[in-house]
Every structure is written in C-alpha cells, then in structure tokens.
Design an enzyme around this catalytic site. Structure first.
Site, PDB file in Angstrom:
ATOM      1  N   ASN A  15       0.984  -1.389   0.029  1.00  0.00           N
ATOM      2  CA  ASN A  15       0.073  -0.008  -0.006  1.00  0.00           C
ATOM      3  C   ASN A  15       0.746   1.321  -0.072  1.00  0.00           C
ATOM      4  OD1 ASN A  15      -2.245  -1.569   0.237  1.00  0.00           O
ATOM      5  ND2 ASN A  15      -2.131  -1.813   2.516  1.00  0.00           N
ATOM      6  N   VAL A  35      15.942  18.868  -3.664  1.00  0.00           N
ATOM      7  CA  VAL A  35      17.072  18.210  -2.962  1.00  0.00           C
ATOM      8  C   VAL A  35      18.224  19.033  -3.452  1.00  0.00           C
ATOM      9  CG1 VAL A  35      18.225  16.120  -2.583  1.00  0.00           C
ATOM     10  CG2 VAL A  35      15.919  16.010  -2.593  1.00  0.00           C
ATOM     11  N   ARG A  47       8.600  -9.536  -1.558  1.00  0.00           N
ATOM     12  CA  ARG A  47       8.558 -11.002  -1.181  1.00  0.00           C
ATOM     13  C   ARG A  47       8.502 -11.695  -2.253  1.00  0.00           C
ATOM     14  NH1 ARG A  47       5.286 -10.951   4.034  1.00  0.00           N
ATOM     15  NH2 ARG A  47       3.923  -9.888   2.685  1.00  0.00           N
ATOM     16  N   LYS A 105       5.603   1.657  13.051  1.00  0.00           N
ATOM     17  CA  LYS A 105       5.359   2.221  14.319  1.00  0.00           C
ATOM     18  C   LYS A 105       5.792   0.898  15.141  1.00  0.00           C
ATOM     19  CE  LYS A 105       1.537   1.111  12.251  1.00  0.00           C
ATOM     20  NZ  LYS A 105       0.618   1.699  11.260  1.00  0.00           N
ATOM     21  N   ILE A 136      -0.358  13.216   8.628  1.00  0.00           N
ATOM     22  CA  ILE A 136      -0.293  14.280   9.746  1.00  0.00           C
ATOM     23  C   ILE A 136       0.740  14.615  10.002  1.00  0.00           C
ATOM     24  CG2 ILE A 136      -1.456  15.489  11.631  1.00  0.00           C
ATOM     25  CD1 ILE A 136      -3.537  13.070  11.280  1.00  0.00           C
ATOM     26  N   GLY A 187     -12.799  -2.185   3.964  1.00  0.00           N
ATOM     27  CA  GLY A 187     -11.324  -2.194   3.516  1.00  0.00           C
ATOM     28  C   GLY A 187     -10.489  -1.199   4.797  1.00  0.00           C
ATOM     29  N   ASP A 201      -1.737  -1.056  18.080  1.00  0.00           N
ATOM     30  CA  ASP A 201      -1.179   0.132  17.155  1.00  0.00           C
ATOM     31  C   ASP A 201      -1.306   1.440  17.779  1.00  0.00           C
ATOM     32  OD1 ASP A 201      -0.885   0.654  13.881  1.00  0.00           O
ATOM     33  OD2 ASP A 201      -2.454   2.048  14.864  1.00  0.00           O
ATOM     34  N   LYS A 205       1.954   3.951  18.877  1.00  0.00           N
ATOM     35  CA  LYS A 205       2.072   5.414  18.509  1.00  0.00           C
ATOM     36  C   LYS A 205       2.178   6.266  19.805  1.00  0.00           C
ATOM     37  CE  LYS A 205      -0.291   4.459  14.089  1.00  0.00           C
ATOM     38  NZ  LYS A 205      -1.744   4.344  13.503  1.00  0.00           N
ATOM     39  N   GLY A 307      -3.498   4.891   4.805  1.00  0.00           N
ATOM     40  CA  GLY A 307      -3.801   4.966   3.356  1.00  0.00           C
ATOM     41  C   GLY A 307      -2.433   5.015   2.755  1.00  0.00           C
TER      42      GLY A 307
HETATM   43  P1  NAP Z   1       1.862  -4.075   2.821  1.00  0.00           P
HETATM   44  O1  NAP Z   1       0.847  -3.586   1.744  1.00  0.00           O
HETATM   45  O2  NAP Z   1       1.473  -5.285   3.487  1.00  0.00           O
HETATM   46  O3  NAP Z   1       2.966  -4.092   1.927  1.00  0.00           O
HETATM   47  C1  NAP Z   1       4.157  -4.860   2.504  1.00  0.00           C
HETATM   48  C2  NAP Z   1       5.365  -4.897   1.217  1.00  0.00           C
HETATM   49  O4  NAP Z   1       6.471  -5.592   1.918  1.00  0.00           O
HETATM   50  C3  NAP Z   1       4.914  -5.916   0.388  1.00  0.00           C
HETATM   51  O5  NAP Z   1       5.327  -5.375  -0.936  1.00  0.00           O
HETATM   52  C4  NAP Z   1       5.686  -7.161   0.516  1.00  0.00           C
HETATM   53  O6  NAP Z   1       5.833  -8.115  -0.487  1.00  0.00           O
HETATM   54  C5  NAP Z   1       6.926  -6.637   1.174  1.00  0.00           C
HETATM   55  N1  NAP Z   1       7.595  -7.541   2.152  1.00  0.00           N
HETATM   56  C6  NAP Z   1       7.026  -7.778   3.420  1.00  0.00           C
HETATM   57  N2  NAP Z   1       8.069  -8.725   4.027  1.00  0.00           N
HETATM   58  C7  NAP Z   1       8.975  -8.873   2.999  1.00  0.00           C
HETATM   59  C8  NAP Z   1      10.284  -9.617   3.343  1.00  0.00           C
HETATM   60  N3  NAP Z   1      10.706 -10.341   4.315  1.00  0.00           N
HETATM   61  N4  NAP Z   1      11.203  -9.406   2.314  1.00  0.00           N
HETATM   62  C9  NAP Z   1      10.976  -8.672   1.084  1.00  0.00           C
HETATM   63  N5  NAP Z   1       9.641  -7.902   0.915  1.00  0.00           N
HETATM   64  C10 NAP Z   1       8.687  -8.107   2.059  1.00  0.00           C
HETATM   65  O7  NAP Z   1       1.997  -3.111   3.851  1.00  0.00           O
HETATM   66  P2  NAP Z   1       1.766  -1.530   4.149  1.00  0.00           P
HETATM   67  O8  NAP Z   1       0.175  -1.282   4.398  1.00  0.00           O
HETATM   68  O9  NAP Z   1       2.403  -1.056   2.685  1.00  0.00           O
HETATM   69  O10 NAP Z   1       2.595  -1.127   5.360  1.00  0.00           O
HETATM   70  C11 NAP Z   1       4.021  -1.034   5.053  1.00  0.00           C
HETATM   71  C12 NAP Z   1       4.475  -0.277   6.553  1.00  0.00           C
HETATM   72  O11 NAP Z   1       3.948   0.939   6.740  1.00  0.00           O
HETATM   73  C13 NAP Z   1       4.072  -1.148   7.886  1.00  0.00           C
HETATM   74  O12 NAP Z   1       5.190  -0.898   8.813  1.00  0.00           O
HETATM   75  C14 NAP Z   1       2.903  -0.112   8.358  1.00  0.00           C
HETATM   76  O13 NAP Z   1       2.605  -0.372   9.703  1.00  0.00           O
HETATM   77  C15 NAP Z   1       3.186   1.076   7.878  1.00  0.00           C
HETATM   78  N6  NAP Z   1       2.045   1.929   7.679  1.00  0.00           N
HETATM   79  C16 NAP Z   1       1.232   1.649   6.759  1.00  0.00           C
HETATM   80  C17 NAP Z   1      -0.115   2.618   6.728  1.00  0.00           C
HETATM   81  C18 NAP Z   1      -1.104   2.045   5.986  1.00  0.00           C
HETATM   82  O14 NAP Z   1      -1.886   2.903   5.686  1.00  0.00           O
HETATM   83  N7  NAP Z   1      -0.966   1.165   5.136  1.00  0.00           N
HETATM   84  C19 NAP Z   1       0.254   3.711   7.469  1.00  0.00           C
HETATM   85  C20 NAP Z   1       1.237   4.014   8.340  1.00  0.00           C
HETATM   86  C21 NAP Z   1       2.031   3.251   8.312  1.00  0.00           C
HETATM   87  P3  NAP Z   1       4.866  -8.835  -1.448  1.00  0.00           P
HETATM   88  O15 NAP Z   1       4.211  -7.356  -2.078  1.00  0.00           O
HETATM   89  O16 NAP Z   1       5.714  -9.630  -2.500  1.00  0.00           O
HETATM   90  O17 NAP Z   1       4.041  -9.225  -0.545  1.00  0.00           O
END
Ligand code: NAP
Length: 431
Positions: A15, A35, A47, A105, A136, A187, A201, A205, A307
C-alpha cells in the site's frame, strides 16, 4: 541536473511502497530541484518478484539485504512491516552510514533505543514521520517546531480503524461485531484486526509520541492499553444521553506528584468525550492529535492517518530531508532522551469515570451503591437511574478519582447483592 544522484532503496511495494515509488517517479524533476540532486531508485524489495507490479521489473528483488548493502544506495526507505526482518535491515543500513526512513511504528515502539543508537553512532538520519498518524505532520512539529517549548500533553485519535468503527456505531446504533464486519468489507479493518481493535497499534504510536514529547525513552510495553472490543451499543447510547461520544484515545501526559516529582503517563483506552470537544468531531478513518505546550498553548493536527498515498506523503517528506542532508552535509536532530522521566503506573492516574450497572429494582439501592464510592473517596458527579424490574440500570459519573480507587470500587460493587452486574466502566476525558 549534473549533481551526483542520491541512491534510494525502497523496501516494500505494498500500500505505502507502491505510492512512494509512484511519487518518486512522477515527481522526479521537482524532487531533484528541492533536494539539489536527483533521487534514483536503485531497487525495490518485495517477497515475490513478478512482472505485474506497475514498476520497472528490473528494479525488483527478493533479496532486501543485498539491496541495502549496495554501495550506490545512500538512503533506505523501509515500508515492509513486521519486526525482525526490518530491524535487521535498518540496523545494517545505519551501521553503514545510510540514512533510513521508516513508517514502522511497531518496530520503533519496541526498538527505538537500539535503532537511535545505531543512527547516532554512524551520524546517519533515522526519520519516521509516517509511523504516527499517516499524513499528519506531528513527529517533526514535536521534535523541531516545539523543541524550545515544554510539552505538557499529547492526546489524540491515532487509529483510523477503531475510529471508523466507533463513529459508525455512534451513527447507526449497530453493535460492535456487525460494525467490525462492515469495516472489514470496506477495507478499514484487516483480516486480523487485533492490533487495531485491542489498541496495540495506538499504544505503539503513543510510545513514539511520548518519547519525543517528554525527552524520555518510552516503549509500547510502558503504555497502559485497553481496546474497543467490549464497547457496546448501550455504551454509545448512554454516551449520547450524556452529550458525549466514545473515542479510542492515546494520551501522553506530564504529571507532577504531590511531592513535586515529575513523571509521565502514556495510555490508550476508549473514553467518553464531550461532543463539543475538538476530538469528538473527528469521524470515520480520520486521525487528530492535540498537543498542549506551556508557551504555545493548544495545537491541533488533523488529517488522514493511514492509506497508501497519505502515508507516502509523510515518507517523501522525510526522504527529501534525508536527501538534503546527504547532499549538503549534516544531519537531522538526534534522539532527545535526556529527561529520563519515570512512567507513572495507571493506578496513580486520575480521570473521571462512568460506571454503568444492572441493579435490583428496590429501595435503598442507590444509597448502598453510593456508599461504596464514598468509602474510597470517589466523589460522584451525577447518577442516572433508568428502567425497572429486571431492566433497572444505574449510571454513575464521578469527579476526578485515582484509577486504583475506582478499580477497588468496581470490585466492591460487583460483590454487592443489589448489583446484578457492572456492565461497563469507561473513562471520561476532555471535560
Ligand atoms: P503491505 O501492503 O503489506 O506491503 C508490504 C510490502 O513489503 C509488500 O510489497 C511485501 O512484498 C513486502 N515485504 C514484506 N515482507 C518482506 C520481506 N521479508 N522481504 C521482502 N519484501 C517483503 O504493507 P503497507 O500497508 O504498505 O505497510 C507498510 C508499513 O507501513 C508497515 O510498517 C505499516 O505499519 C506502515 N504504515 C502503513 C500505513 C497504511 O495505511 N498502510 C500507514 C502508516 C504506516 P509482496 O508484495 O511480495 O508481498
């Protein structure tokens, strides 16, 4: 632009990662101008490497370790999620003097000391604006804009999933279970919603915010935590009758004991909030954080707390900062942990309470119940009686009382013959 490009490794293409890569690609020219040098993606770790990702397939790798260690990588953006893998990768990057931008986090709230020490040792940047409340800006304002002030309190709604659920329960009158299903369908809730609905979570934070606000290392384990899974539609109905709503709050507060000793409190729980309080108007998946500082007064930050695109905005802000530091030399502020304040146990924290009980419908019940509050110095503000017969209910709202005194009172109430059950106990904030 002739300046030597700054090499970026993006770990994760989910995401957040896919939006980071999109903005880096689409806004490359502007970002380079901001920059002073172009930002070039050296690789993207996932992955599973497959061709249907909407990015240059040559950039994809399933070997994040090799990517992080490449000599032409200057900054690592970690948006993988999880703890062990990103921890190892971030430490490897920092040890080599590469700056790191992360949205993680859960990792920061557990390993902030280790990560900051590694960054300090190699004089690299460790930025994490996206880890708290998505788009934010709250980490940088606390760390930099308010660096000369004395922050007394940070309180907010920092989890969109629970805010969506509580707002929907308030609007529709539906119960928790059916609203959670709806949140999943739209979602807003993950397949396993535990981290969100049980407050983990928000606790991560809160730990990050308290660490920065009070110049003290606070980890997720230091944060008192209650989730929203026990909130009922009856609680929201009573909240409405008190002109309140219910919000899952993260509260970080500076507390002075009667002997003048300073401590801090970090806590997460669902609380009744008066409808005219600014946080009561934050609905759906939105987040808001209210900061109180001695000189600045009250500040409020509001916006999209999650998001892909909003979170990527915060990641990009950090990335530009880290890249400027690489280009011009220097680095961002170090971790500030000089105050080393003690964490106050929850029992010592005073708040107001709402206690709802099923009671026997007979004379003298009110006096018996009131006596239990009074025995422990918990002063009652209002009492409401409703229903009759088996449906008789008593709702007590207290003045400020210590959490330990209230817990003892609730245990005693539970044992009274005239109380069939203590249906719920919630704190009241913002009054
Ligand atoms: P996500 O959609 O699950 O995406 C995770 C990505 O990391 C995927 O592309 C996955 O690969 C890759 N990945 C995971 N483990 C891996 C490994 N061992 N080796 C290589 N690649 C790996 O997660 P996300 O929602 O983007 O969130 C990512 C981070 O941002 C998290 O720490 C989350 O807490 C933080 N965050 C997210 C949001 C949000 O709204 N989503 C908001 C604030 C903070 P594949 O695509 O191949 O599965």
């Amino acid at each position: 632009m002739t300046a030597k490009p700054i090499g970026i490794a993006v770990l994760g293409l989910g995401n957040v990662g896919s939006e980071v890569v999109r903005i880096l690609t689409e806004n490359a020219e502007d970002l380079a101008a901001r920059v002073g040098a172009p930002l070039e993606i050296r690789g993207i770790a996932v992955r599973r490497v497959d061709g249907k990702r909407g990015v240059d397939a040559a950039l994809l790798t399933d070997d994040p370790e090799s990517l992080v260690n490449r000599d032409d990588v200057d900054i690592v953006v970690e948006v993988l999620g999880g703890i062990d893998v990103p921890r190892k990768l971030i430490l490897a990057a920092l040890e080599k003097g590469k700056s790191v931008v992360t949205a993680n986090k859960a990792l920061l709230a557990e390993y902030t000391g280790e990560l900051n020490e590694a960054a300090e040792k190699s004089r690299a940047d460790l930025y994490f604006e996206a880890a708290v409340a998505g788009a934010i800006p709250v980490v940088r304002p606390l760390m930099q804009s308010l660096a000369g002030d004395r922050v007394t309190k940070v309180a907010g709604i920092v989890n969109g999933t629970t805010n969506f659920i509580l707002s929907a329960m308030d609007e529709t009158g539906a119960d928790y279970a059916e609203t959670l299903v709806e949140a999943g369908r739209l979602g807003y809730a993950e397949a396993d919603p535990t981290a969100d609905v049980e407050g983990y979570d928000a606790a991560s934070k809160a730990a990050i915010l308290a660490s920065i606000a009070f110049h003290t290392r606070v980890t997720a384990g230091d944060v008192y935590r209650e989730g929203i899974s026990n909130i009922t539609s009856a609680d929201l109905e009573t909240a409405r009758s008190l002109d309140c709503t219910i919000k899952l709050l993260a509260i970080c507060e500076r507390i002075t004991t009667p002997k003048g000793k300073e401590r801090i409190s970090a806590r997460v729980y669902p609380a009744l909030v008066p409808r005219d309080h600014p946080l009561a108007t934050v609905n759906g998946a939105f987040n808001a954080v209210v900061v109180e500082a001695e000189a600045a007064g009250r500040l409020m930050f509001y916006g999209q707390g999650a998001g892909g695109s909003p979170t990527a905005s915060a990641v990009l802000g950090d990335l530009v900062m880290a890249a400027r530091n690489k280009f011009y030399g220097g680095r961002g502020p170090l971790e500030s942990k000089y105050a080393k304040l003690e964490i106050a146990p929850m029992g010592d924290i005073s708040t107001r309470y709402y206690v709802s009980m099923e009671v026997a419908d007979k004379p003298g019940v009110l006096a018996t119940v009131a006596a239990e509050f009074s025995k422990r110095d918990v002063s009652i503000s209002t009492v409401r009686q409703s229903g009759s017969g088996d449906g008789a209910r008593l709702v007590v709202v207290t003045h400020l009382a210590a959490d330990s005194a209230l817990s003892e009172t609730v245990s005693a109430l539970d044992k009274l013959d005239v109380v069939t059950s203590v249906a719920s106990v919630l704190r009241l904030e913002g009054t």
